[in-house]
Scaffold this motif. Structure first.
Motif, mmCIF file in Angstrom:
data_model
loop_
_atom_site.group_PDB
_atom_site.id
_atom_site.type_symbol
_atom_site.label_atom_id
_atom_site.label_comp_id
_atom_site.label_asym_id
_atom_site.label_seq_id
_atom_site.Cartn_x
_atom_site.Cartn_y
_atom_site.Cartn_z
ATOM 1 N N HIS A 1 35.755 35.744 38.720
ATOM 2 C CA HIS A 1 35.225 36.263 39.844
ATOM 3 C C HIS A 1 34.755 37.619 39.183
ATOM 4 C CE1 HIS A 1 39.219 38.151 39.680
ATOM 5 N NE2 HIS A 1 38.779 39.181 40.432
ATOM 6 N N TRP B 1 32.576 29.688 37.504
ATOM 7 C CA TRP B 1 32.443 30.177 36.427
ATOM 8 C C TRP B 1 31.408 29.954 35.475
ATOM 9 C CZ3 TRP B 1 32.403 26.930 32.063
ATOM 10 C CH2 TRP B 1 32.499 27.904 30.665
ATOM 11 N N PRO C 1 37.300 44.274 41.837
ATOM 12 C CA PRO C 1 36.469 43.108 40.974
ATOM 13 C C PRO C 1 35.333 43.819 40.431
ATOM 14 C CG PRO C 1 36.238 43.038 43.611
ATOM 15 C CD PRO C 1 37.350 43.754 43.289
#
Length: 297
Positions: A151, A186, A122
């Motif tokens: 993410h 988000w 990530p």
């Protein structure tokens, strides 16, 4: 009769399955777009919709694709810019970018993109070798298109903080979970990115983040409103995401939806969304505005 304002489609693709497989087009849901799509397919749809210039965006992490796209742009009166791919972790990113610019159509290279959404780490964007590559992109006067999932937005935000001289263009509004009907986390990640002045967002890809069989404009509106509020019209640009959009809607319909979602904006703001932001951020010179070129009828 006043001429219609120039519309720029800041995000579309093409691919030829006879030249190269698109290994991401798998499964029954994507079957409708598992065929070749060319500029000849796009052009009549774009012209009918009133689009006078486009930005062609990379699809696969293959070095040969970018020179092919530049050649297509070189021979096109529609493609004003290309967002290509190069290996950001390679030791000589600057040299590769210079070589691309020396090719036919190299003057239309406006940005670089990597499929970060497919990276398992990530924080891939924060790797030292990636940041080194991004600095080379900035030094070349190009922008960086960010294709991430929600993410991964914090890493994109941190990268933009570390590289204030590079413009980060967020593709598809960060792929919000429209189909789930939720906005967090988000929206939090999007707002944090938008707080940085060197970030821009594409109003694109929303119809395919929804249920492609049952989406409605009202289901998309909370996400569009969040994007508009966070970035403002001056940092927002329309993109069709053709031909991927065809999974849920046709070209003209996607443009109509974007107009409806931005209908509360003023005329100047809408001109920014549908042309001005893309022209400024990518430094585009649409074919119809180049010296010696007459506008298409």
């Amino acid at each position: 009769m006043h001429p219609q304002p120039l519309v720029i489609d800041a995000h579309h693709h093409v691919w030829d399955l006879d030249v190269r497989d698109q290994d991401w087009i798998t499964g029954e849901e994507l079957a409708p777009i598992r065929r070749t799509f060319t500029l000849d397919d796009l052009a009549p749809e774009a012209r009918t919709a009133g689009v006078g210039a486009t930005v062609l965006v990379q699809t696969v992490t293959v070095a040969e694709e970018t020179p092919e796209f530049l050649a297509l742009a070189h021979g096109s009166d529609l493609v004003a810019g290309v967002v290509g791919w190069t290996d950001l972790t390679a030791p000589d990113v600057a040299g590769t970018l210079a070589a691309l610019r020396s090719l036919p159509g190299g003057d239309r290279l406006v940005g670089i993109r990597h499929q970060v959404q497919g990276e398992t780490d990530p924080e891939w964007l924060l790797r030292p070798d990636v940041l080194r590559g991004l600095r080379a992109v900035a030094a070349a006067g190009l922008v960086y298109d960010v294709i991430v999932r929600p993410h991964q937005l914090p890493a994109a935000t941190r990268a933009a903080e570390l590289l204030p001289g590079l413009t980060f263009v967020l593709d598809h509004a960060g792929k919000p979970p429209v189909a789930l009907g939720t906005t967090r986390p988000w929206a939090d990640g999007l707002r944090a990115l938008a707080a940085l002045p060197n970030t821009v967002c594409k109003l694109s890809g929303l119809v395919t983040e929804a249920d492609p069989r049952s989406w409605t404009v009202e289901a998309l509106r909370p996400y569009a409103d969040t994007v508009i509020e966070a970035f403002g019209a001056g940092r927002l640009m329309f993109g069709s995401d053709w031909p991927v959009c065809r999974l849920a809607a046709g070209y003209a319909e996607v443009l109509d939806v974007a107009r409806e979602l931005t209908g509360r904006l003023g005329e100047d703001e809408q001109r920014s969304v549908f042309a001005g932001t893309a022209q400024r951020v990518y430094g585009l010179r649409p074919p119809s505005l180049r010296p010696g070129c007459a506008p298409q009828a």
